[in-house]
Enzyme design. Sequence first.
Site, PDB file in Angstrom:
ATOM      1  N   HIS A  54       0.830  -1.218   0.000  1.00  0.00           N
ATOM      2  CA  HIS A  54       0.000   0.000   0.000  1.00  0.00           C
ATOM      3  C   HIS A  54       0.865   1.269   0.000  1.00  0.00           C
ATOM      4  O   HIS A  54       0.502   2.285   0.599  1.00  0.00           O
ATOM      5  CB  HIS A  54      -0.955   0.014   1.194  1.00  0.00           C
ATOM      6  CG  HIS A  54      -1.961  -1.092   1.173  1.00  0.00           C
ATOM      7  ND1 HIS A  54      -3.132  -1.020   0.453  1.00  0.00           N
ATOM      8  CD2 HIS A  54      -1.964  -2.309   1.779  1.00  0.00           C
ATOM      9  CE1 HIS A  54      -3.826  -2.151   0.612  1.00  0.00           C
ATOM     10  NE2 HIS A  54      -3.126  -2.940   1.403  1.00  0.00           N
ATOM     11  N   ASN A 127     -10.398  -2.985   1.780  1.00  0.00           N
ATOM     12  CA  ASN A 127     -10.035  -2.908   0.366  1.00  0.00           C
ATOM     13  C   ASN A 127     -11.263  -2.568  -0.470  1.00  0.00           C
ATOM     14  O   ASN A 127     -12.368  -2.430   0.069  1.00  0.00           O
ATOM     15  CB  ASN A 127      -9.437  -4.235  -0.114  1.00  0.00           C
ATOM     16  CG  ASN A 127      -8.024  -4.471   0.387  1.00  0.00           C
ATOM     17  OD1 ASN A 127      -7.234  -3.540   0.504  1.00  0.00           O
ATOM     18  ND2 ASN A 127      -7.703  -5.713   0.683  1.00  0.00           N
ATOM     19  N   TYR A 337      -0.124  -4.302  11.514  1.00  0.00           N
ATOM     20  CA  TYR A 337      -0.257  -2.928  11.054  1.00  0.00           C
ATOM     21  C   TYR A 337       0.404  -1.953  12.020  1.00  0.00           C
ATOM     22  O   TYR A 337       1.177  -1.080  11.623  1.00  0.00           O
ATOM     23  CB  TYR A 337      -1.734  -2.572  10.855  1.00  0.00           C
ATOM     24  CG  TYR A 337      -2.274  -2.973   9.506  1.00  0.00           C
ATOM     25  CD1 TYR A 337      -2.241  -4.310   9.096  1.00  0.00           C
ATOM     26  CD2 TYR A 337      -2.825  -2.041   8.641  1.00  0.00           C
ATOM     27  CE1 TYR A 337      -2.738  -4.693   7.866  1.00  0.00           C
ATOM     28  CE2 TYR A 337      -3.324  -2.418   7.400  1.00  0.00           C
ATOM     29  CZ  TYR A 337      -3.273  -3.750   7.018  1.00  0.00           C
ATOM     30  OH  TYR A 337      -3.747  -4.118   5.793  1.00  0.00           O
TER      31      TYR A 337
END
Length: 483
Positions: A54, A127, A337
């Site tokens: 990303h 997404n 994350y």
Amino acid sequence: MSKRVLTTESGAPVADNQNSATAGVGGPILLQDQHLLEKLARFNRERIPERVVHARGSGAYGHFEVTDDVTGFTSADFLSEVGKKTETFLRFSTVADSLGGADAVRDPRGFALKFYTEEGNYDLVGNNTPVFFIKDPIKFPDFIHSQKRDPFTGKQEADNVWDFWAHAPEATHQVTWLMGDRGIPASYRHMNGYGSHTYQWTNAKGEAFFVKYHFKTNQGIRSLSADQAAELVGKDGNSHQTDLLQAIERGVYPSWTLYVQVMPAAEAADYRFNPFDLTKVWPHSDYPLQRVGRLVLDRNPDNVFAEVEQAAFSPNNFVPGIGPSPDKMLQGRLFAYADAHRYRLGVNHTLLPVNAPKATTANNYGRDGLMAANAQGRVKNYEPNSFDGPVETGQPLSAPLAIHGYTGTHEAPAHTKDDDFFQAGELFRLMSEDEKQRLVANIAGGLSQVSRDDIIEKNIAHFAAADADYGKRVEEAVRALRD
């Protein structure tokens, strides 16, 4: 009106910002030119490591407004009443390419949304597809390695991409999405967003529900063919960024309507397939879409680096009334994350303006570390204490998840329709004839470049297992391109 004085970072006025200090006219530069050294040193350090995935992204601020009552399902304060508005920040992204990659490519799009709620920031990381390629986070590094640049050739390799998918039959559903008409959105404004994972909502009575998020674009779905995308990339590699920026600047604010699917927690165990499998969707006939509210983007960032590239989204940022599910991919991302941001941005990345709470104040005992801006003076840095420091509430954010059995590396529990292919087949059969032809052509275009016949055969077998006609068409199309 007098102009502001240019200064060094320590605040001293700068006499000359056009010429470096030298030993005489035309002489060598002097080490004592503090302003020059400071500018060059800062320039060398003004970029941080890009995201591993990303990396290429765009973002905008906006707000979310509740339009329908969902208090029967969640006690989250920002969803507590119709008409309530919450400030948001949304980052769109491609997945596989680097920061300098083009926008109009065949790739899933990240849809990461931060709600600046009065109970803290809530991050929803998803997404533009409702499913994903894998169902267990232990395979995520392998998957990403197969899709990104090969360490020897330095470019994406068809052998790597399709070899991984050949060994991951559960990817067939997402591959069908990716290679279909929605694989290349015309812009960020013209695509849906999904939470993709299954999450938990808990109401004021403590009743638990599992939910899936669907953000439906109000601009309508628009996508590009492979030829259209190639032409656009040649004209403007930043096409999606350009479109988003210009639309907001001229007052054409993109919006999405949020719907959720709601499953009472008690129904999960006996559902016909694992409802926490990220490679599956819940049929709308089982759990219809229920409207929640409207998301609007109405303000561009003033500094893309500070606000888009340093924006950090972590799915473990929950608020009361919302929590995790047993979704294994979600469970892995709860750690991964936040850890990625600690690496890229440092342990104090949550203090950056784009990441800090806006509707409330963070009160905790986290101190110090690189770039610390949270010294908090003389107040105590431990808990509990006798000096009026912040205290725990004793109230969990969501309902507890039931567990049983033994620890170990278990496969997911089997349900009656837990296979890797039936939903990919259902998706194929929903397509029109034109859509099927484009899907097959997109798959064959990539698969025909693979050097090994066994990898090709394994992938064709996956498509055939989803639908016999699907597999036959791909096989014939690949053969035609290779002959």
